[in-house]
Scaffold this active site. Structure first.
Site, mmCIF file in Angstrom:
data_model
loop_
_atom_site.group_PDB
_atom_site.id
_atom_site.type_symbol
_atom_site.label_atom_id
_atom_site.label_comp_id
_atom_site.label_asym_id
_atom_site.label_seq_id
_atom_site.Cartn_x
_atom_site.Cartn_y
_atom_site.Cartn_z
ATOM 1 N N ARG A 27 58.887 46.593 21.914
ATOM 2 C CA ARG A 27 58.735 47.917 22.513
ATOM 3 C C ARG A 27 59.701 48.126 23.686
ATOM 4 O O ARG A 27 59.338 48.734 24.689
ATOM 5 C CB ARG A 27 57.289 48.129 23.001
ATOM 6 C CG ARG A 27 56.274 48.163 21.887
ATOM 7 C CD ARG A 27 56.457 49.437 21.065
ATOM 8 N NE ARG A 27 55.462 49.554 20.022
ATOM 9 C CZ ARG A 27 54.302 50.178 20.182
ATOM 10 N NH1 ARG A 27 53.998 50.753 21.306
ATOM 11 N NH2 ARG A 27 53.464 50.245 19.184
ATOM 12 N N ARG A 31 57.935 54.552 26.186
ATOM 13 C CA ARG A 31 57.562 55.502 27.236
ATOM 14 C C ARG A 31 57.796 55.042 28.661
ATOM 15 O O ARG A 31 57.786 55.846 29.586
ATOM 16 C CB ARG A 31 56.090 55.896 27.060
ATOM 17 C CG ARG A 31 55.910 56.911 25.943
ATOM 18 C CD ARG A 31 54.463 57.124 25.654
ATOM 19 N NE ARG A 31 53.854 55.835 25.341
ATOM 20 C CZ ARG A 31 52.643 55.684 24.832
ATOM 21 N NH1 ARG A 31 51.896 56.731 24.620
ATOM 22 N NH2 ARG A 31 52.182 54.480 24.559
ATOM 23 N N ARG A 40 61.224 62.684 24.112
ATOM 24 C CA ARG A 40 59.915 62.953 23.523
ATOM 25 C C ARG A 40 59.352 64.313 23.926
ATOM 26 O O ARG A 40 58.488 64.849 23.244
ATOM 27 C CB ARG A 40 58.932 61.839 23.902
ATOM 28 C CG ARG A 40 58.992 60.656 22.990
ATOM 29 C CD ARG A 40 58.294 60.923 21.649
ATOM 30 N NE ARG A 40 56.852 60.768 21.773
ATOM 31 C CZ ARG A 40 55.983 61.754 21.702
ATOM 32 N NH1 ARG A 40 56.384 62.983 21.509
ATOM 33 N NH2 ARG A 40 54.699 61.519 21.812
ATOM 34 N N ASP A 76 58.517 52.716 13.062
ATOM 35 C CA ASP A 76 57.121 52.310 13.235
ATOM 36 C C ASP A 76 56.627 51.570 11.998
ATOM 37 O O ASP A 76 57.128 51.805 10.893
ATOM 38 C CB ASP A 76 56.212 53.515 13.507
ATOM 39 C CG ASP A 76 54.883 53.067 14.086
ATOM 40 O OD1 ASP A 76 54.828 52.830 15.301
ATOM 41 O OD2 ASP A 76 53.911 52.920 13.321
ATOM 42 N N TYR A 153 45.029 49.571 9.570
ATOM 43 C CA TYR A 153 45.175 51.004 9.918
ATOM 44 C C TYR A 153 44.744 51.892 8.756
ATOM 45 O O TYR A 153 44.063 52.896 8.943
ATOM 46 C CB TYR A 153 46.618 51.332 10.309
ATOM 47 C CG TYR A 153 46.951 50.935 11.727
ATOM 48 C CD1 TYR A 153 46.485 51.678 12.806
ATOM 49 C CD2 TYR A 153 47.718 49.815 12.002
ATOM 50 C CE1 TYR A 153 46.769 51.311 14.120
ATOM 51 C CE2 TYR A 153 48.014 49.435 13.303
ATOM 52 C CZ TYR A 153 47.539 50.191 14.354
ATOM 53 O OH TYR A 153 47.827 49.828 15.636
HETATM 54 O O1 CP3 Z 1 60.020 47.616 19.812
HETATM 55 C C1 CP3 Z 1 60.661 48.682 19.791
HETATM 56 O O2 CP3 Z 1 61.209 49.173 20.797
HETATM 57 C C2 CP3 Z 1 60.890 49.363 18.451
HETATM 58 C C3 CP3 Z 1 59.973 50.401 18.154
HETATM 59 C C4 CP3 Z 1 58.547 50.128 17.705
HETATM 60 C C5 CP3 Z 1 57.567 51.141 17.760
HETATM 61 N N1 CP3 Z 1 56.454 50.711 17.122
HETATM 62 C C6 CP3 Z 1 57.765 52.464 18.350
HETATM 63 C C7 CP3 Z 1 56.585 53.232 18.808
HETATM 64 C C8 CP3 Z 1 57.962 49.018 17.096
HETATM 65 C C9 CP3 Z 1 58.542 47.649 16.841
HETATM 66 C C10 CP3 Z 1 56.636 49.405 16.726
HETATM 67 C C11 CP3 Z 1 55.726 48.527 15.982
HETATM 68 C C12 CP3 Z 1 54.313 48.890 15.907
HETATM 69 N N2 CP3 Z 1 53.749 50.121 15.703
HETATM 70 C C13 CP3 Z 1 53.254 47.963 15.941
HETATM 71 C C14 CP3 Z 1 53.418 46.489 16.073
HETATM 72 C C15 CP3 Z 1 53.712 46.149 17.482
HETATM 73 C C16 CP3 Z 1 52.522 46.168 18.382
HETATM 74 O O3 CP3 Z 1 52.562 46.893 19.360
HETATM 75 O O4 CP3 Z 1 51.589 45.437 18.072
HETATM 76 C C17 CP3 Z 1 52.045 48.672 15.812
HETATM 77 C C18 CP3 Z 1 50.654 48.078 15.836
HETATM 78 C C19 CP3 Z 1 52.386 50.034 15.645
HETATM 79 C C20 CP3 Z 1 51.471 51.163 15.436
HETATM 80 C C21 CP3 Z 1 51.570 52.079 16.583
HETATM 81 N N3 CP3 Z 1 52.569 53.035 16.734
HETATM 82 C C22 CP3 Z 1 50.704 52.194 17.687
HETATM 83 C C23 CP3 Z 1 49.469 51.331 17.920
HETATM 84 C C24 CP3 Z 1 51.187 53.219 18.479
HETATM 85 C C25 CP3 Z 1 50.513 53.803 19.678
HETATM 86 C C26 CP3 Z 1 50.616 52.945 20.858
HETATM 87 C C27 CP3 Z 1 51.580 53.550 21.800
HETATM 88 O O5 CP3 Z 1 52.332 52.807 22.398
HETATM 89 O O6 CP3 Z 1 51.551 54.793 21.927
HETATM 90 C C28 CP3 Z 1 52.376 53.706 17.899
HETATM 91 C C29 CP3 Z 1 53.268 54.756 18.414
HETATM 92 C C30 CP3 Z 1 54.605 54.265 18.864
HETATM 93 N N4 CP3 Z 1 55.408 53.415 18.140
HETATM 94 C C31 CP3 Z 1 55.288 54.648 20.045
HETATM 95 C C32 CP3 Z 1 56.525 54.009 20.006
HETATM 96 C C33 CP3 Z 1 57.648 54.133 20.999
HETATM 97 C C34 CP3 Z 1 54.784 55.606 21.085
HETATM 98 C C35 CP3 Z 1 54.946 56.980 20.553
HETATM 99 C C36 CP3 Z 1 55.094 58.005 21.629
HETATM 100 O O7 CP3 Z 1 56.233 58.240 22.045
HETATM 101 O O8 CP3 Z 1 54.072 58.588 22.008
#
Ligand code: CP3
Length: 371
Positions: A27, A31, A40, A76, A153
Site C-alpha cells: 500500500r 491515502r 481521488r 485491487d 470477500y
Molecule cells: O500496495 C499498493 O500500493 C498497490 C495497491 C493495492 C491496493 N489494494 C489499492 C487500494 C494493493 C496491493 C491492494 C491489495 C488489497 N486489496 C488487499 C490485500 C492487501 C491487504 O491490505 O491486506 C485487500 C484485502 C484488498 C481489498 C481492499 N481494497 C480493501 C480491504 C480496501 C479498503 C481498505 C482501504 O484501505 O480503504 C480496498 C480499497 C483500496 N485498495 C484502496 C487502495 C489504495 C483505498 C481506496 C480509496 O482510495 O478509498
C-alpha cells in the site's frame, strides 16, 4: 543501465547478496499521500484502477517520492472477480462491498466463467505503461489475492471479523467450497500470468485474512488451492506469498509455495525465517503502526529487524501489512532512507560494491535520473 535482473529487490528474491537491504511497502500508493488524495477527489477508486494512465501515475508516485526499490501496480485483489457479476463496489470508508454474495452451491454454479485475460485488460495496459516509464529504474511487482482471501470477500459480501459465512460454507458444503476455490484458482492464474506477460517482474499473492483458520482447516481447505495457484504461474518470476495472523500456520503457508514468504509483525523475523527454512527469502515485517511514532522510535525498530535478518541474503524489508492512511508521509520517506543507510553500514556479509544505495539522496545515480 544495469539489467533489471540485477536490481537489489530481484536479487534478494533469489537470495543473492545485495549492497543494501531492498525495501518497498505494501500500500505504498494510497491515502496517506496528498497526491493520491487529490486524484481521488476527481475520480472513484474503481475508476482510477480502470484508467491505465491514472493507475500508472499512481504506481509511480511512491517510486519518485520515497525512493523504494520496487513499484507495485496500482490495482485491487477484487478486480478480476468483478466480471463474475457479483456487484463489486468500493464504498467510501467501508472498503469493498459485494452486493450479491456467494452463499451456497447454487450461487457458485451461477458464477459465469470469466476469461481472466479479458477480465481486467486495463491492469495489463497499466503495467505496460509503468514498465515503459520506469525503464529499468526499479522492478515492477504484479499481484493478486490468494483464493481464500478473495473467496472470503465473495462469501461475506465485504470485510469481516469472524468469517462466519465463509466457515459455514467451508464446513457445511465442502463440495461447493472446493468448486468455488477451483474457479478462483483458474481466474487468478490467468490474471497473474497476464500481468507477467505484460511486464510484471515479480508477483505477490495476498492471503491477508487466512490467519482466521486453524492449521487443520488451512491444510484441508486452502493449501491445495494456493499451491495450485502458485504452481500455475509462469516459471522464473519470483512469487511472494504474503499472509497475516499466520504465526500458527507459517510452515503450512510455506508448504503451499512461494520464493519469498511475507511475514506480518506478530512474528519475530529470525524465528519465522528459521521455521520456514533458509531456502526461501523473507519479506517484512515492521508494524505499520510504528510509522505513526517518532523517527527515533522507527529507527530503533528498523535496526532491530535488520539485526534479526543478520545480513543473510534474501531479506526484503517491508511492513507487516499495508501503510495506514494516518501515516505521515515524511515518516515513510525517512523509513526508506533508514533501511538503506543502516543496512549498507552494518552488513558484514555483503560484498563490496561500486554503487551506493538510493537512500543516500543525491549520491546515487538512480535518484538523479528519477526526474
Ligand atoms: O500496495 C499498493 O500500493 C498497490 C495497491 C493495492 C491496493 N489494494 C489499492 C487500494 C494493493 C496491493 C491492494 C491489495 C488489497 N486489496 C488487499 C490485500 C492487501 C491487504 O491490505 O491486506 C485487500 C484485502 C484488498 C481489498 C481492499 N481494497 C480493501 C480491504 C480496501 C479498503 C481498505 C482501504 O484501505 O480503504 C480496498 C480499497 C483500496 N485498495 C484502496 C487502495 C489504495 C483505498 C481506496 C480509496 O482510495 O478509498
Amino acid at each position: 543501465m544495469k539489467p533489471a535482473t540485477s536490481a537489489p529487490f530481484l536479487r534478494a528474491c533469489r537470495r543473492e547478496a545485495t549492497e543494501y537491504t531492498p525495501v518497498w511497502l505494501m500500500r505504498q500508493a494510497g491515502r496517506y499521500m496528498a497526491e493520491y488524495r487529490a486524484l481521488r477527489q476527481r475520480s472513484g477508486f474503481l475508476e482510477l484502477c480502470k484508467n491505465p494512465e491514472a493507475a500508472a501515475e499512481v504506481t509511480l508516485l511512491p517510486v519518485e517520492r520515497l525512493g523504494v526499490d520496487a513499484a507495485i501496480i496500482f490495482a485491487d485483489i477484487l478486480l478480476p472477480v468483478e466480471p463474475m457479476g457479483v456487484g463489486l463496489e468500493f464504498a467510501a470508508g467501508e472498503g469493498p462491498i459485494i452486493r450479491r454474495p456467494v452463499r451456497g452451491a447454487a450461487d457458485v454454479k451461477r458464477l459465469p466463467d470469466v476469461d481472466p485475460r479479458e477480465a481486467a485488460p486495463f491492469v495489463f495496459e497499466a503495467i505496460r505503461k509503468v514498465r515503459k516509464a520506469l525503464s529499468e529504474r526499479v522492478p515492477l511487482i504484479g499481484f493478486a489475492g490468494a483464493p481464500f482471501t478473495v473467496a472470503s470477500y465473495l462469501i461475506e459480501g465485504g470485510a469481516s471479523r469472524e468469517y462466519l459465512e465463509t466457515k459455514r460454507l467451508m464446513h457445511n458444503d465442502p463440495g461447493a467450497w472446493h468448486a468455488l476455490l477451483e474457479r478462483l484458482v483458474k481466474v487468478t492464474v490467468g490474471y497473474v500470468n497476464g500481468q507477467i506477460a505484460a511486464g510484471a517482474q515479480a508477483v505477490q499473492l495476498f492471503d491477508s485474512w487466512v490467519g482466521a483458520l486453524s492449521p487443520a482447516d488451512y491444510r484441508e481447505f486452502v493449501l491445495p488451492h494456493t499451491r495450485a495457484t502458485i504452481k500455475g504461474l509462469t516459471a522464473g518470476v519470483p512469487v511472494i506469498h504474503f499472509s497475516t495472523g499466520t504465526a500458527g500456520l507459517l510452515e503450512l503457508v510455506r508448504e503451499a509455495g512461494g520464493d519469498v514468504i511475507g511475514l506480518d509483525w506478530r512474528v519475530d523475523l529470525a524465528d519465522a525465517w528459521k521455521r520456514v527454512g533458509y531456502d526461501v527469502a523473507v519479506q517484512g515485517n515492521l508494524d505499520p503502526a510504528l510509522l505513526l511514532a517518532k523517527p527515533a522510535q522507527i529507527k530503533r525498530h528498523v535496526q532491530a529487524i535488520l539485526d534479526r535478518a543478520a545480513g543473510r541474503p534474501g531479506h526484503i524489508f517491508n511492513l507487516g501489512h499495508g501503510v495506514l492512511p494516518e501515516t505521515p508521509v515524511e515518516h515513510v520517506i525517512a523509513l526508506v532512507d533508514m533501511v538503506h543507510e543502516l543496512s549498507s553500514l552494518g552488513g558484514g556479509l555483503r560484498p563490496p560494491s561500486d554503487s551506493s544505495p538510493p537512500g543516500l539522496r543525491g549520491k546515487s545515480p538512480r535518484s538523479n535520473d528519477a526526474r
